[in-house]
Structure formats: C-alpha cells, structure tokens
Design an enzyme around this catalytic site. Structure first.
Site, PDB file in Angstrom:
ATOM      1  N   SER A 146      -0.781 -12.609   0.369  1.00  0.00           N
ATOM      2  CA  SER A 146      -1.453 -11.523   0.658  1.00  0.00           C
ATOM      3  C   SER A 146      -3.033 -11.446   0.732  1.00  0.00           C
ATOM      4  O   SER A 146      -3.465 -10.692   1.343  1.00  0.00           O
ATOM      5  CB  SER A 146      -0.932 -10.336   0.277  1.00  0.00           C
TER       6      SER A 146
ATOM      7  N   SER B 130       0.223 -14.913  -3.821  1.00  0.00           N
ATOM      8  CA  SER B 130      -0.942 -14.324  -3.103  1.00  0.00           C
ATOM      9  C   SER B 130      -2.245 -14.646  -2.962  1.00  0.00           C
ATOM     10  O   SER B 130      -3.090 -14.426  -2.402  1.00  0.00           O
ATOM     11  CB  SER B 130      -0.815 -12.738  -3.010  1.00  0.00           C
TER      12      SER B 130
ATOM     13  N   LYS C  38     -10.438  -7.762  -3.334  1.00  0.00           N
ATOM     14  CA  LYS C  38      -9.348  -7.404  -2.576  1.00  0.00           C
ATOM     15  C   LYS C  38      -9.152  -6.075  -2.561  1.00  0.00           C
ATOM     16  O   LYS C  38      -9.352  -5.283  -3.637  1.00  0.00           O
ATOM     17  CB  LYS C  38      -8.056  -7.975  -3.229  1.00  0.00           C
TER      18      LYS C  38
HETATM   19  N1  GLN Z   1       4.339 -13.480  -0.102  1.00  0.00           N
HETATM   20  C1  GLN Z   1       4.765 -12.984  -1.193  1.00  0.00           C
HETATM   21  C2  GLN Z   1       5.553 -11.699  -0.714  1.00  0.00           C
HETATM   22  O1  GLN Z   1       5.334 -11.283   0.198  1.00  0.00           O
HETATM   23  C3  GLN Z   1       3.855 -12.845  -2.363  1.00  0.00           C
HETATM   24  C4  GLN Z   1       3.060 -11.626  -2.095  1.00  0.00           C
HETATM   25  C5  GLN Z   1       2.056 -11.529  -3.300  1.00  0.00           C
HETATM   26  O2  GLN Z   1       2.032 -12.428  -4.298  1.00  0.00           O
HETATM   27  N2  GLN Z   1       1.518 -10.175  -3.356  1.00  0.00           N
HETATM   28  O3  GLN Z   1       5.817 -10.740  -1.549  1.00  0.00           O
END
Ligand code: GLN
Length: 508
Positions: free
Chosen positions: A168, A192, A79
C-alpha cells in the site's frame, strides 16, 4: 557538480552541514522534481510552505553554528497514514477528507483531517532536522498491493507508467524511486513497504514488531503494523531507521531495546554469514525472471563467503489465509472509530433515523476494499465463526512463527524473492481480490512472525516487446531485532549487483 539530491542520505546531510548546498536549495530541488513528476501521483499533499520554512530554519541553525541533526536539510516524504500536525492526514480515504458545500470530495487530499499532533516517527525526523516535503499516496487505509485502492487515484510506476507501483505504500516508493525525496516513510502490515520497494527498485525496510513506535500511525491491524523507511540504498535506509527507532513513552508496544548501529552494519563483511533458502518461496507462480535474478544475487553473496543452506518453512502456504483473517479482524475493530462522530467527516446528514441506524453516512466514505475487509473481519469474529476462523488463524500464526524460529537455529538470515512478479499492469488484478492477495504471498509470513525484513533491488529484468526492463527485489529476513544483519547483507548485494549505484528510472 553532481546532483546532491541523488547522493546517499548521509552524504546529502554532510553537504548541507558543510555548507556545500543550502537546505533551502536542496528542498527547492525536491519540490521542483515533485512538480515535474506530478503525473506519477506519488503525493496527495505537497507541503511547499512548511518545507521551505523548515529548510530555512536548518540554514539559520547552521549560520548560528548550532549542532545539526543526522538528517539536516534532507527532503523526506511521509505516507499519508502518519499523523502530521502541519499537513492533512487522509489515509487516501474520502472518509477523512472534508467535503465542499455540495457534499462532494475535493480532487485531492488538501482538505483532509488535520491531526493536532505529530506521529512519533515524524517528530523524530523533524528533531533530526529533516525537511518533510509532503504526504504520499497509498491504498486506502493501507489495504492493497497496487495503489489502485487510493480514493484519489493510483500512483504510477516510474519505470513504466502503465504498471502499478505496488502497495500500500506505493507513493512513498515512487517518491524515492523518482528522486523527488531522498527517503520516505511507509507502513508495512503484510508487505506494504517491501513489495512497493521491490516493484519500484528501491530499498524498503519492515522493522521487527516493536522496533519503531506506531504512535500517530493510523491503525490497520495492530498486531502487524510497523513503520519503516524507503531509500535508494541500504546505507540511507539505515540512517533513517536509526533516527526513527527506539522506545517511546506514547507506545507501550514499542520495545525498550537499544537501537542498532545500522549504518555501521553496512560496512561489515558478509563472510561467514549463513543464509537460508526456503524452497516454499521458489515454487509455482514465481516469475522465472524474478527467480533467476534472486538466485544470482544469492550466488553473489556466496562468492563473498556466505554459506547457503536449504531451510523449511512448511506453513508458508497458510500465510495468505491466516493473514487475511487476522488482519481483517483487527481492521474491523480499528476502523470502528471512523463512525462520522469521533472520526470521519460525514458526506451528508442522514435523512432518517433508519439511515443513521444502518450506518448510511458512515459507509458513504469507505471504498470497496475497506468495506470488504470490515465485513470479512466482523464475520470471522462473530460468535458462530470465531472458533472456526479467528482462533484457528491465531494457532496457524504460531506455527508460521515457529517455522522461522526453527530456521533461525541454523541460519543467520533468509533470502527469497520479495514479490512473485515484477510490477504488474493496472487492472491486471484489480478486479479479483484473491489474485491481488497472492501478490503478498512472500511478504505476509514475516509480518505474522514479527521478524525483521528488507527488500533490496538485485537486478533489472531484460526488456522485451511487451515490457521494459523492470526492477527485481531480493527479500532478506532476520530474527526479531537483528536488523543489523539485514543491512550488512543488503549493502553487499548492492556492491555485488549494482557496483555503479542504484539504477534510475528513465524519467525526462
Ligand atoms: N497488501 C496487503 C493488504 O492488502 C498488505 C498491506 C499492508 O502491508 N499494509 O493487506
């Protein structure tokens, strides 16, 4: 010969170690698929030269008869929130991307910030002789649930390119689902890793808070962030987690606890394990196809000798509000470093002192969602609102954690859906931040509690006129540092629901 790149990771490494395929050939295969499926936009940066050189080094090591690492020659994607000394790290943000002379950002992240060091997890992959093939696309600064917040354009779901891959860490999920890499790393702050894993039909693991070093992970919300693996099957994810876990002198929040035998845990019987089913995770808003698939997987575990018990997690309904206060507060503090002086590349010089004072150059590089979070976080931390929001959220977080503590007094693990729906269409939630935040409803509580979580594919939905068959993820949760249980259960789910191996997306 069957395609080595499609075998579980331990078998790929064994093939390379035995000389049945060279690391170079395996890497070339991965790079070929990355090119063929470039339209999915899973990668922001393809590390072609570095990957070929790393693969050649593995082959030389073997030729010299030296001992080979647990991931020898295995192509792994990273990532773009994790620092890599030989590749740019941009967090899919224009803020960390160098502009050309006219001040506009490049079309990809090729010209991004070059960290002078590797994240600990990256260094550990290299030490295990993995071949790092590229940096994956993501929501900007890991904020989002669909990939649509990437400043360089979203990644596409390999099962249906009109749908999002989740987020994400969407790019890391797509890279694995489409077979471009054998495994990948993502980060999970509120879902995410688990959510894109579910939407793309792969295994994704959110380790317990403190299980894996965050040194070199660009921080989003430090009391929640965890690095974890994606792979096509539980055993492969287990091997990756074994390599990246464990104490790290560079990260004092990383626990000095022994690393479990995750791979061996995949062979243990599930008989006798007590599984908790939280009714709060099966309420309104849950897609019926997801509900029935998850229940069928739980029944299958029962048939193998697990016992199933209702558990109560009554503070679940406060998960979203609590998370979006805690996470934005921490983000507003963590992202203060991207001020164009310490980090962040300026779009253009400020035209006046006033513009500097009001942060004109700084704001130029952040996307709308990142700005929204910084504003929200600054607001909940401001002196007039701290008690009303931030302090309350901290208290509620404790209640959410206590729900899990209580549940784990009577069960060994919890089973629930990962995501309320299968992969959704682009634009479906993009214009409504609240609708998007609901996508995380089942993943946020475990993050707030710091416990271990995993998503494993458990079914495909039935195709109909409006959508093709899409993967469904089963979420398994266990007490902190009990990841072994998750792997035992996930491997059983795979044997029971997909005896012929993981389903593959219909790519040409
Ligand atoms: N979707 C969640 C957010 O937007 C979690 C994101 C994540 O785990 N980095 O914060």
């Amino acid at each position: 010969m069957s395609e080595v790149l499609d075998l579980p990771i331990p078998e790929q490494a064994a093939c390379v170690a035995r000389g049945e395929i060279s690391a170079l050939a395996l890497t070339e295969r991965a790079l070929g698929r990355m090119e063929a499926h470039g339209g999915l936009h899973a990668f922001l940066y393809v590390a072609r030269e570095a990957a070929l050189a790393a693969a050649a080094a593995v082959d030389q090591k073997r030729a010299r008869g030296e001992p080979l690492g647990k991931l020898c020659g295995v192509p792994i994607a990273i990532k773009d929130a994790l620092c890599t000394r030989d590749a740019p790290t941009t967090c899919a943000s224009k803020l960390l991307t160098r502009r050309n002379a006219s001040g506009t950002a490049g079309s990809d992240a090729d010209s991004g910030w070059r960290p002078p060091y590797d994240a600990t997890v990256v260094a550990r992959l290299r030490a295990a002789d993995a071949v790092l093939v590229g940096k994956t696309n993501m929501d900007e600064f890991a904020m989002g649930s669909s990939g649509e917040n990437s400043a360089f354009g979203p990644m596409l779901n390999p099962w249906d390119s009109t749908r999002t891959a989740g987020g994400s860490s969407g790019g890391s999920a797509v890279a694995v689902a489409a077979g471009m890499a054998a495994g990948s790393l993502g980060s999970d702050t509120g879902g995410s890793i688990r959510q894109p894993a579910a939407l793309c039909g792969v295994v994704g693991v959110k380790p317990s808070y403190g299980r894996v070093s965050r040194y070199g992970l660009v921080a989003f919300a430090s009391s929640l962030d965890q690095v974890g693996p994606f792979a096509r099957d539980a055993r492969s994810a287990a091997r990756l987690l074994e390599v990246i876990s464990g104490a790290d002198g560079h990260d004092s929040t990383c626990a000095d606890l022994p690393v479990g035998a995750y791979e061996a845990a995949c062979d243990k019987p599930v008989k006798g394990l007590r599984i908790g089913i939280p009714e709060e995770y099966f309420g309104a808003g849950l897609d019926p196809a997801v509900a029935s698939s998850v229940r069928a997987a739980i029944s299958a575990l029962e048939s193998e000798g697990c016992s199933v018990h209702p558990v109560a997690l009554p503070h679940t309904r406060h998960g979203i509000a609590t998370y979006y206060i805690v996470a934005t507060a921490e983000a507003s503090s963590n992202l203060a470093r991207f001020d164009g002086v310490r980090f962040g590349l300026r779009l253009e010089p400020p035209r006046s002192n006033l513009e500097t004072m009001y942060g004109k150059t700084r704001n130029a590089g952040f996307g709308a969602e990142v700005k929204r979070r910084i504003l929200l976080g600054t607001y909940v931390l401001s002196s007039g609102y701290y008690d009303a929001y931030y302090r309350k959220a901290q208290k509620t977080r404790t209640l959410i954690k206590q729900d899990f503590d209580r549940a784990f007094e009577t069960v060994d693990a919890i089973a629930a859906p990962t995501s309320p729906s299968p992969a959704f269409k682009f634009g479906d939630k993009g214009s409504d931040p609240l609708a998007m935040y609901l996508a995380d409803i089942y993943t946020l509580p475990a993050s707030l509690a710091g416990i271990a979580g995993l998503s494993v594919p458990c079914a495909m939905t039935r195709a109909n006129d409006s959508q093709p068959a899409l993967p469904v993820g089963l979420q398994l949760l266990a007490p902190a540092f009990e990841e072994e249980r998750l792997f035992t259960l996930a491997a059983a789910v795979e044997r029971l629901t997909a005896p012929n191996g993981p389903a593959r997306p219909p790519l040409g």
